[in-house]
Write an enzyme that holds these catalytic residues in place. Structure first.
Site, mmCIF file in Angstrom:
data_model
loop_
_atom_site.group_PDB
_atom_site.id
_atom_site.type_symbol
_atom_site.label_atom_id
_atom_site.label_comp_id
_atom_site.label_asym_id
_atom_site.label_seq_id
_atom_site.Cartn_x
_atom_site.Cartn_y
_atom_site.Cartn_z
ATOM 1 N N GLU A 1 5.486 2.668 -10.903
ATOM 2 C CA GLU A 1 4.174 2.904 -11.392
ATOM 3 C C GLU A 1 4.240 3.693 -12.654
ATOM 4 O O GLU A 1 3.759 4.745 -13.071
ATOM 5 C CB GLU A 1 3.484 3.940 -10.471
ATOM 6 C CG GLU A 1 3.385 3.178 -9.065
ATOM 7 C CD GLU A 1 2.409 3.935 -8.153
ATOM 8 O OE1 GLU A 1 1.266 4.337 -8.600
ATOM 9 O OE2 GLU A 1 2.786 3.941 -7.043
ATOM 10 N N SER B 1 4.429 2.307 2.039
ATOM 11 C CA SER B 1 4.834 1.106 2.798
ATOM 12 C C SER B 1 6.463 0.948 2.495
ATOM 13 O O SER B 1 6.764 -0.051 2.863
ATOM 14 C CB SER B 1 4.344 -0.100 1.916
ATOM 15 O OG SER B 1 4.357 -0.254 0.571
ATOM 16 N N HIS C 1 0.627 -1.362 0.036
ATOM 17 C CA HIS C 1 -0.088 -0.088 -0.150
ATOM 18 C C HIS C 1 0.909 1.402 -0.047
ATOM 19 O O HIS C 1 2.082 1.263 0.222
ATOM 20 C CB HIS C 1 -0.940 0.019 1.369
ATOM 21 C CG HIS C 1 -0.289 -0.243 2.677
ATOM 22 N ND1 HIS C 1 0.333 1.121 3.089
ATOM 23 C CD2 HIS C 1 -0.011 -1.197 3.252
ATOM 24 C CE1 HIS C 1 0.708 0.492 4.436
ATOM 25 N NE2 HIS C 1 0.563 -0.845 4.290
ATOM 26 N N THR C 2 0.250 2.449 -0.124
ATOM 27 C CA THR C 2 0.751 3.619 -0.248
ATOM 28 C C THR C 2 1.770 3.962 0.894
ATOM 29 O O THR C 2 1.140 3.769 2.049
ATOM 30 C CB THR C 2 -0.020 4.878 -0.534
ATOM 31 O OG1 THR C 2 -0.886 4.417 -1.592
ATOM 32 C CG2 THR C 2 0.418 5.965 -0.938
#
Lengths: 287, 266
Positions: free
Chosen positions: A171, A44, A41-42
């Site tokens: 990303e 981490s 998750h964001t």
């Protein structure tokens, strides 16, 4: 190029009120020419981790080994240049790094910094532009006149032009439309095959993990909590949900089918695997 | 690199100093800086440094954090002091070479410059460390308000100030990201001669400006779509209130001033 993390710790701004743990005792190995996905998750620690791959961050303790290069807390910046060249980094929204007057010169910027001659750099730039599917007529335009998708391709070409052996993608498809995203991922898969690259992909797209990755690393709260093949990672759907992650679309679909009486030997992760396992189970008239 | 400098940085907290009215803090910090020039003999310096030590204690932040934060600026201070030392004539001459000389007056003034500079920078650091940027903007707006009489655009100036302060951390983050991206493409920001370093800044500055202009455009659109109009008399969410603590702070500084004046004549 193989990559090894050996008990890597990283601390942000040590001994200040802003001190924060970035990585905590992270160890793993990435085989040469493999495709590794990093999920979590964001916040981490995914981006912190990948910045160690080419020495933008140095471990507070522990060792990062890329091929025969060893990166520790003591490595000086002077020795990092060859690492920068061999490990290409595509950051989030890489189009923000464009600056030169023409697309061609922007792509050639990396090779020129790494000591290629002007002719070599231009030829590498043309090759990289071709590899990412940029038409030749764009090369003499200003990068700021292009569409968002084209700008991103220019930025990626700018990284590929230095001929890295490891490609780190943070990303890379964020903000692209579904078609652009599919094209971009197919492009990376082709580049990896053609140039024998080792690819590290940071992503929130579980379908990309299922479709492309040989192994996946799951990060949570600065720790590496699981490493394995996508099949191993997604084997336990409850655990996946608890990590604020999701199942790939095909696996999710299969789970819904299970509640309707279908049975699967193993959880299918891709559309192809799903189709193969469904074939024998559909009623005759449905075929 | 950018992370080490403490001047201009805010650390959230709940100390007595954090809670003072920003107007009071702005005025008193300026006042302190002015009376720092009243120092003459060692007694006055002891008083001022004791005072600033007390102020640092009241911030609730560790003393070593201040020392390290001011560290990068110490060279600027030392440089200024050395200039004073070498170029001030007068008094007994200990050493001279061409136009350079070390005199007793020079030693006195350079020491004074060094110590006063230190006092001023520490006080400025205390102000920004304990006051949120937006509170500083509010304080400035409140203090500028009388200028409306001469049609000075107070509200717009304050808005510009708060927007600028608001985007400092954002731009620093963005600069760091772009630096990383260009370092990955082989730029060396900390290597080579002056010309090479200046050239390395171009690939950093252009994307940074492009980003900042885009951001400013978005912000303007967002503000207009929410009905922002500059000149009208706007009410505010954060209303500044004068508390007893603010009055106490004013009294303390005035007492400091009086004691200082007494000590300098001893």
């Amino acid at each position: 190029m193989a990559i090894t993390f050996d008990h890597v710790n990283y601390m942000y701004q040590p001994n200040s009120p802003f001190e924060a743990v970035g990585l905590s005792d992270v160890s793993f190995t990435v085989p040469s020419e493999s495709f590794t996905a990093i999920i979590g998750h964001t916040g981490s620690g995914k981006s912190t981790l990948v910045q160690h791959l080419n020495g933008l961050l140095k471990p507070t303790s522990g060792t990062v080994t890329v091929d025969d290069f060893q990166l520790t807390a003591k490595t000086t910046n002077k020795h990092l240049k060859s690492l920068h060249q061999h490990v290409g980094m595509v950051f989030q929204f890489p189009e923000n790094q464009l600056f030169d007057q023409t697309v061609e010169r922007d792509i050639a910027f990396g090779p020129l910094n790494f000591g290629f001659t002007n002719e070599e750099a231009m030829s590498l730039a043309h090759q990289a532009a071709h590899d990412v599917g940029l038409p030749d007529e764009l090369l003499n335009r200003s990068p700021f006149e292009l569409s968002g998708g084209q700008m991103r391709r220019v930025a990626i070409a700018g990284v590929l032009a230095s001929q890295p052996r490891v490609l780190v993608l943070d990303e890379p498809t964020a903000g692209l439309d579904p078609r652009g995203r599919a094209e971009m991922m197919a492009m990376f898969a082709k580049l990896k095959a053609d140039q024998q690259l080792t690819v590290i992909l940071v992503t929130h797209q579980m379908d990309d993990v299922a479709d492309y990755a040989d192994q996946a690393l799951v990060m949570a709260h600065s720790n590496l909590i699981k490493a394995g093949t996508p099949a191993e990672i997604f084997a336990n759907p409850e655990w996946v949900k608890a990590q604020q992650l999701a199942l790939p679309t095909a696996a999710n679909f299969a789970q819904h089918l299970v509640t309707r009486g279908f049975e699967f030997d193993s959880l299918p992760l891709t559309a192809e695997q799903l189709a193969i396992q469904l074939r024998g189970q559909l009623p005759k008239e449905g075929r | 690199m950018l992370e080490q400098l403490t001047l201009g940085r805010y650390i959230p907290g709940h100390s007595w100093l954090h809670r003072l009215d920003p107007r009071a803090k702005l005025v008193l910090a300026c006042y302190f800086i002015v009376i720092a020039f009243l120092t003459t003999n060692w007694l006055t310096y002891v008083l001022m440094f004791a005072f600033i030590g007390g102020v640092i204690f009241l911030t609730g932040l560790s003393f070593s954090y201040f020392v390290r934060g001011i560290g990068p600026l110490i060279w600027l201070i030392v440089f200024t002091a050395i200039l004073q030392l070498l170029f001030t004539p007068g008094g007994h001459i200990y050493w001279h070479w061409g136009i350079l000389m070390i005199t007793s007056t020079g030693i006195q003034t350079s020491t004074a410059v060094f110590l006063r500079f230190l006092l001023i920078i520490t006080m400025a650091t205390v102000l920004t460390l304990t006051t949120a940027p937006l509170a500083i903007a509010d304080g400035v707006e409140a203090l500028l308000r009388p200028l409306r009489v001469i049609h000075f655009p107070v509200a717009q100036t304050a808005l510009m100030l708060s927007v600028a302060l608001r985007f400092v951390p954002t731009l620093l983050d963005e600069a760091q990201t772009i630096m990383n991206a260009q370092r990955a493409r082989g730029v060396e920001f900390n290597n080579g001669g002056l010309i090479k370093r200046l050239r390395a800044i171009v690939p950093l500055l252009i994307p940074l400006f492009v980003g900042a202009i885009g951001r400013a455009d978005d912000l303007a659109t967002a503000m207009e779509s929410r009905g922002y109009q500059g000149a009208t008399n706007r009410t505010r969410y954060r209303v500044l209130k004068w508390h007893n603590a603010d009055t106490i702070a004013v009294v303390v500084i005035l007492v400091l001033n009086v004691v200082l004046v007494v000590l300098r004549h001893m």
